[in-house]
Scaffold this motif. Sequence first.
Motif, short mmCIF file in Angstrom:
data_model
loop_
_atom_site.label_atom_id
_atom_site.label_comp_id
_atom_site.label_asym_id
_atom_site.label_seq_id
_atom_site.Cartn_x
_atom_site.Cartn_y
_atom_site.Cartn_z
N GLN A 91 43.00 59.04 44.38
CA GLN A 91 42.30 57.95 43.69
C GLN A 91 42.82 57.79 42.26
N THR A 94 46.20 55.98 42.29
CA THR A 94 46.20 54.57 42.68
C THR A 94 45.40 53.69 41.72
N LEU A 95 44.37 54.25 41.09
CA LEU A 95 43.51 53.43 40.24
C LEU A 95 43.83 53.58 38.75
N ILE A 160 38.78 53.83 32.91
CA ILE A 160 38.41 52.69 33.76
C ILE A 160 37.87 51.55 32.90
N LEU A 165 38.57 47.92 35.00
CA LEU A 165 38.30 48.02 36.43
C LEU A 165 36.81 47.87 36.71
N ALA A 169 35.34 51.01 41.69
CA ALA A 169 36.41 52.00 41.53
C ALA A 169 35.87 53.25 40.84
#
Length: 291
Positions: A91, A94-95, A160, A165, A169
């Motif tokens: 995670q 990818t994020l 984040i 985001l 997420a």
Amino acid sequence: MIIDKSRGLWILLRETFRPLFILAIWDVVVVIGFQIYHQQWMEQPALPISLMGSALALFLGVRNNAAYARWWEGRTLWGSVVNNTRSFGRQAATLIAARPDLARAMAAYPYLLRMGLAGLADSPDAKRLLDPGLYRRVMARTNKANALLYEIGIEVARQIKQDGLDGVAHGFIDRILVDLANAQGGLERIRNTPLPVQYSVLPLMVTHLFCAVLPLSAVQTLGWITPLGSSLVGFLFQALDKSGRDLQTPFAPGIHALPMLSMARTIEIDLLEPIGQQPAPPEKPMRGVLL
């Protein structure tokens, strides 16, 4: 943890050598005393000893089952740690791919967890993986593994928010951190809640007593080969008692302990290789035992 079955018997013999040696000397004394002096107190009937042995075997079986259940639960919870740290690495990549330091911080987490469970004073592997400032903050806390999860959670939320985001997420990653905290709580419960004292003290005392009385009953039938027969039976009970006592504490250093260092190495490899960083080599067994 013993992983080489061919060495397992010799390891158990080494672990039980001292009480078996004392038992063998006592067997010889009993045989010589019986053959020379024929003392009446040595002529013990076989039935009470057989009943005592059956009761002891049942008691050891119950205790060892309870001890193995603790050991296996610890291994299951460590499996959850392995799976969730892998999910975090995926995670994070990818994020929030701009933060490889988060993967390194998560790779340090199992080392700190092992440090807390085993009662170690320091963790060179965690120091190697963490930034100096983060390492100092974490080491200043009482629960160092939980402190690192807290720091990781703060950095994830900050990144984040900076990247704009959505909350979904963030929720995915936070769910992983929650599962890690739950697994850590289960491991700490096992460490902080020992088996009842009668499961650790009584088997040891009764096993030694049984091994001391056994040759007094066997000498009438076995004669000069009493030390051989008594030692074989004594080894069985001593090995059962030693294994059960070791399994009661799955995080304490020993041949039956969970291979926490090996699992931590596996986690480090799984997290650092995908982001192009060099992890430490996997842990190898030493003389049939994996740490």
